[in-house]
Design a protein around this motif. Structure first.
Motif, PDB file in Angstrom:
ATOM      1  N   LEU A  67       0.826  -1.210   0.000  1.00  0.00           N
ATOM      2  CA  LEU A  67       0.000   0.000   0.000  1.00  0.00           C
ATOM      3  C   LEU A  67       0.860   1.259   0.000  1.00  0.00           C
ATOM      4  N   THR A  68       1.959   1.219   0.726  1.00  0.00           N
ATOM      5  CA  THR A  68       2.867   2.377   0.746  1.00  0.00           C
ATOM      6  C   THR A  68       3.416   2.654  -0.647  1.00  0.00           C
ATOM      7  N   ARG A  69       3.817   1.591  -1.347  1.00  0.00           N
ATOM      8  CA  ARG A  69       4.335   1.778  -2.711  1.00  0.00           C
ATOM      9  C   ARG A  69       3.255   2.317  -3.642  1.00  0.00           C
ATOM     10  N   LEU A  70       2.025   1.810  -3.497  1.00  0.00           N
ATOM     11  CA  LEU A  70       0.933   2.303  -4.334  1.00  0.00           C
ATOM     12  C   LEU A  70       0.696   3.791  -4.096  1.00  0.00           C
ATOM     13  N   ARG A  71       0.704   4.190  -2.839  1.00  0.00           N
ATOM     14  CA  ARG A  71       0.492   5.597  -2.525  1.00  0.00           C
ATOM     15  C   ARG A  71       1.613   6.457  -3.090  1.00  0.00           C
ATOM     16  N   GLU A  72       2.842   5.969  -3.009  1.00  0.00           N
ATOM     17  CA  GLU A  72       3.973   6.728  -3.544  1.00  0.00           C
ATOM     18  C   GLU A  72       3.870   6.911  -5.050  1.00  0.00           C
ATOM     19  N   ARG A  73       3.162   5.991  -5.708  1.00  0.00           N
ATOM     20  CA  ARG A  73       2.951   6.096  -7.154  1.00  0.00           C
ATOM     21  C   ARG A  73       1.716   6.916  -7.495  1.00  0.00           C
ATOM     22  N   GLY A  74       1.078   7.456  -6.472  1.00  0.00           N
ATOM     23  CA  GLY A  74      -0.088   8.310  -6.724  1.00  0.00           C
ATOM     24  C   GLY A  74      -1.400   7.578  -6.860  1.00  0.00           C
ATOM     25  N   VAL A  75      -1.434   6.296  -6.492  1.00  0.00           N
ATOM     26  CA  VAL A  75      -2.666   5.517  -6.571  1.00  0.00           C
ATOM     27  C   VAL A  75      -3.550   5.843  -5.365  1.00  0.00           C
ATOM     28  N   THR A  76      -4.788   6.200  -5.619  1.00  0.00           N
ATOM     29  CA  THR A  76      -5.721   6.520  -4.539  1.00  0.00           C
ATOM     30  C   THR A  76      -6.076   5.260  -3.756  1.00  0.00           C
ATOM     31  N   VAL A  77      -6.053   5.370  -2.429  1.00  0.00           N
ATOM     32  CA  VAL A  77      -6.428   4.256  -1.545  1.00  0.00           C
ATOM     33  C   VAL A  77      -7.584   4.720  -0.662  1.00  0.00           C
ATOM     34  N   VAL A  78      -8.691   3.989  -0.706  1.00  0.00           N
ATOM     35  CA  VAL A  78      -9.883   4.341   0.071  1.00  0.00           C
ATOM     36  C   VAL A  78     -10.102   3.306   1.170  1.00  0.00           C
ATOM     37  N   PRO A  79     -10.173   3.722   2.442  1.00  0.00           N
ATOM     38  CA  PRO A  79     -10.476   2.772   3.526  1.00  0.00           C
ATOM     39  C   PRO A  79     -11.973   2.468   3.583  1.00  0.00           C
ATOM     40  N   HIS A  80     -12.282   1.189   3.695  1.00  0.00           N
ATOM     41  CA  HIS A  80     -13.661   0.704   3.676  1.00  0.00           C
ATOM     42  C   HIS A  80     -13.946   0.020   5.010  1.00  0.00           C
ATOM     43  N   GLY A  81     -14.708   0.687   5.886  1.00  0.00           N
ATOM     44  CA  GLY A  81     -14.974   0.147   7.210  1.00  0.00           C
ATOM     45  C   GLY A  81     -16.070  -0.900   7.227  1.00  0.00           C
ATOM     46  N   VAL A  82     -15.986  -1.809   8.206  1.00  0.00           N
ATOM     47  CA  VAL A  82     -16.989  -2.871   8.321  1.00  0.00           C
ATOM     48  C   VAL A  82     -17.529  -3.029   9.746  1.00  0.00           C
ATOM     49  N   SER A  83     -17.058  -2.212  10.700  1.00  0.00           N
ATOM     50  CA  SER A  83     -17.416  -2.478  12.094  1.00  0.00           C
ATOM     51  C   SER A  83     -18.123  -1.334  12.821  1.00  0.00           C
ATOM     52  N   LEU A  84     -18.385  -0.212  12.160  1.00  0.00           N
ATOM     53  CA  LEU A  84     -19.032   0.907  12.846  1.00  0.00           C
ATOM     54  C   LEU A  84     -20.459   0.570  13.272  1.00  0.00           C
ATOM     55  N   GLY A  85     -21.179  -0.119  12.411  1.00  0.00           N
ATOM     56  CA  GLY A  85     -22.561  -0.449  12.746  1.00  0.00           C
ATOM     57  C   GLY A  85     -23.447   0.779  12.843  1.00  0.00           C
ATOM     58  N   LEU A  86     -23.376   1.653  11.833  1.00  0.00           N
ATOM     59  CA  LEU A  86     -24.142   2.900  11.871  1.00  0.00           C
ATOM     60  C   LEU A  86     -25.644   2.673  11.864  1.00  0.00           C
TER      61      LEU A  86
END
Length: 486
Positions: A67-86
């Motif tokens: 993921l660090t290498r992807l970010r350094e290459r300018g690739v967007t990374v989106v965090p997708h949560g599964v535990s908030l329980g909104l």
């Protein structure tokens, strides 16, 4: 809204393949031009423009090197949560919101996503034992649930450093006496909170098979202009029930729903999800190309229709009016009304109480074997309960891989038997420890050497720190050995 393009769910098992594909895609925004005026629309490329990562699976201070290498290459990374329980009756926990915010900042994400679901129930609100589903369960489409969800969303939005988008989920079961369709529920949610939507077309297909809900009608009713991006995934049908497995190729009916959506609005991004049974990289590339081509074809048809009619293709009339830009793309922002909706902290208290009792009753039936609440399909609840038990067994095997290694072939049947009458209450790691303790107190496994290894594993992990680091390790070890002397 940022044009994301075509993406894939980043998983450790396919990290190398994702890195090789990253940055070589053509994008999904048909008709979108880059700063030099060159086309950035969907093409026949097989690359990846961006990735999504399960938020709970990464540590902000120790991101995976991939993921660090992807970010350094300018690739967007989106965090997708599964535990908030909104969608649960309780307000979102501050520590969970803080953790999600930290991941968004660590990844430099333009937004974060979560689900319209509840994942736990019980506790002080209902004066009952807290229960964990270990899975995303559907929220009843009622006014009570909508009021509570809207307030929870506002709490989350205030705590997060970037915009929030929420995903519609797949369901095996339906709540009785619902007051709205899925599209109406999503429309009101977006209208009242301004939250963006992550539309999972595979989940729309799942609900079509399992609950008889028409995906086209849902698309007619929901605010497609509020879409942040789209999920696409595979599954399988067994005995008339569609299982959203994320472990099978994307079927044609799911691509058809994607095409229907793309004919209405060009989604800023489309993402392929795959969580299990990972195929060869060439197969992933083929699926990505098919997804990209589906969006391109549908968007081209929509553009031709718009030109012939002299106006933008519209969906069916909605109960509210959303603001729009001249482009008609998904960058449109849904209006947020200032009118009160009964979702202030004081006014939602009765709704939270009613919703909490209903969700606790359902979850208890699913994981603790209590009577099925009135109005629910007993057969479907039985299917859901078995699915929850199987998922617990699979996730515990990943969280504590030593358990199936120690127990061998007996691990899975022993764990499935354990789930009956032993609901999860504090996450999968605690579940693994409780399962091992349950076996040991019952004098199992019968093989003395296997039992010794299991006992050592449990003793070494049942405290806050490893035994060798505890000041009271000797006393604690002696106490536990008395308890587990079998």
């Amino acid at each position: 809204m940022k044009q994301l393009g075509t993406g894939i769910g980043w998983r450790p098992e396919i990290a190398d393949a994702v890195e090789r594909m990253a940055g070589t895609g053509k994008g999904t925004g048909d008709g979108v031009r880059d700063e030099n005026g060159n086309g950035a629309g969907t093409g026949v490329g097989v690359g990846v423009d961006w990735v999504e990562v399960v938020a709970e699976n990464v540590c902000p201070g120790h991101l995976p090197e991939s993921l660090t290498r992807l970010r350094e290459r300018g690739v967007t990374v989106v965090p997708h949560g599964v535990s908030l329980g909104l969608g649960g009756a309780d307000r979102p926990a501050e520590d969970r919101l803080k953790a999600l915010a930290e991941r968004a900042e660590a990844l430099g994400a333009p937004l974060v996503t979560e689900h319209i679901a509840f994942v736990r129930a019980g506790g002080p609100l209902t004066a009952s034992d807290p229960l964990e589903a270990g899975h995303l369960l559907p929220v009843p489409r009622t006014r009570d649930a909508l009021d509570v969800l809207c307030e929870n969303v506002r709490v989350a939005q205030a705590a997060l450093p970037v915009p929030l988008a929420l995903e519609n989920i797949a369901a095996l079961i339906a709540w009785p006496d619902e007051e709205m369709t899925e599209g109406q529920f999503l429309y009101e949610l977006a209208d009242r909170t301004g939250v963006r939507l992550l539309i999972d077309v595979a989940n729309l297909h799942t609900n079509h098979v399992n609950r008889g809900e028409d995906p086209a009608k849902a698309l007619d009713e929901l605010p497609v202009e509020a879409i942040a991006y789209v999920h696409v995934a595979g599954g399988f049908e067994r005995d008339g029930v569609w299982h959203d497995s994320h472990a099978h190729p994307v079927p044609r009916p799911v691509l058809d729903v994607l095409a229907d959506l793309a004919s209405r609005v060009t989604p800023p991004g489309v993402l392929l999800e795959r969580d299990e049974n990972f195929p060869e990289p060439a197969e992933l590339e083929r699926e990505l190309a098919e997804i990209r081509d589906t969006v391109r074809r549908a968007s081209t048809v929509d553009a031709a229709r718009g030109g012939a009619e002299g106006e933008e293709h519209c969906t069916a009339p909605r109960p509210h009016t959303a603001s729009a830009t001249a482009s008609g793309t998904a960058s449109v922002v849904v209006s947020v009304t200032d009118e009160p909706h009964g979702d202030s902290e004081s006014s939602t208290a009765p709704a939270r109480q009613r919703l909490g009792l209903a969700q606790a009753s359902l979850l208890s039936a699913l994981v603790a074997g209590t009577p099925v609440p009135e109005g629910f399909d007993r057969v479907r609840l039985s299917v859901q309960a078995r699915a929850l038990g199987a998922k617990r067994a699979d996730v515990v095997a990943k969280v504590a891989p030593e358990l199936p290694e120690i127990l061998g072939e007996s691990y899975r049947p022993a764990f499935l038997a354990y789930t009956h009458g032993h609901p999860m209450s504090d996450g999968y790691r605690r579940d693994a420890l409780d399962f091992a303790e349950h076996l040991l107190l019952a004098g199992r496994p019968e093989d003395a050497e296997v039992r010794r290894r299991l006992r050592e594993w449990w003793l070494d992990r049942s405290g806050p720190t490893p035994r060798s680091e505890r000041p009271t390790a000797r006393l604690a070890r002696a106490t536990r050995r008395v308890l587990l002397r079998r």
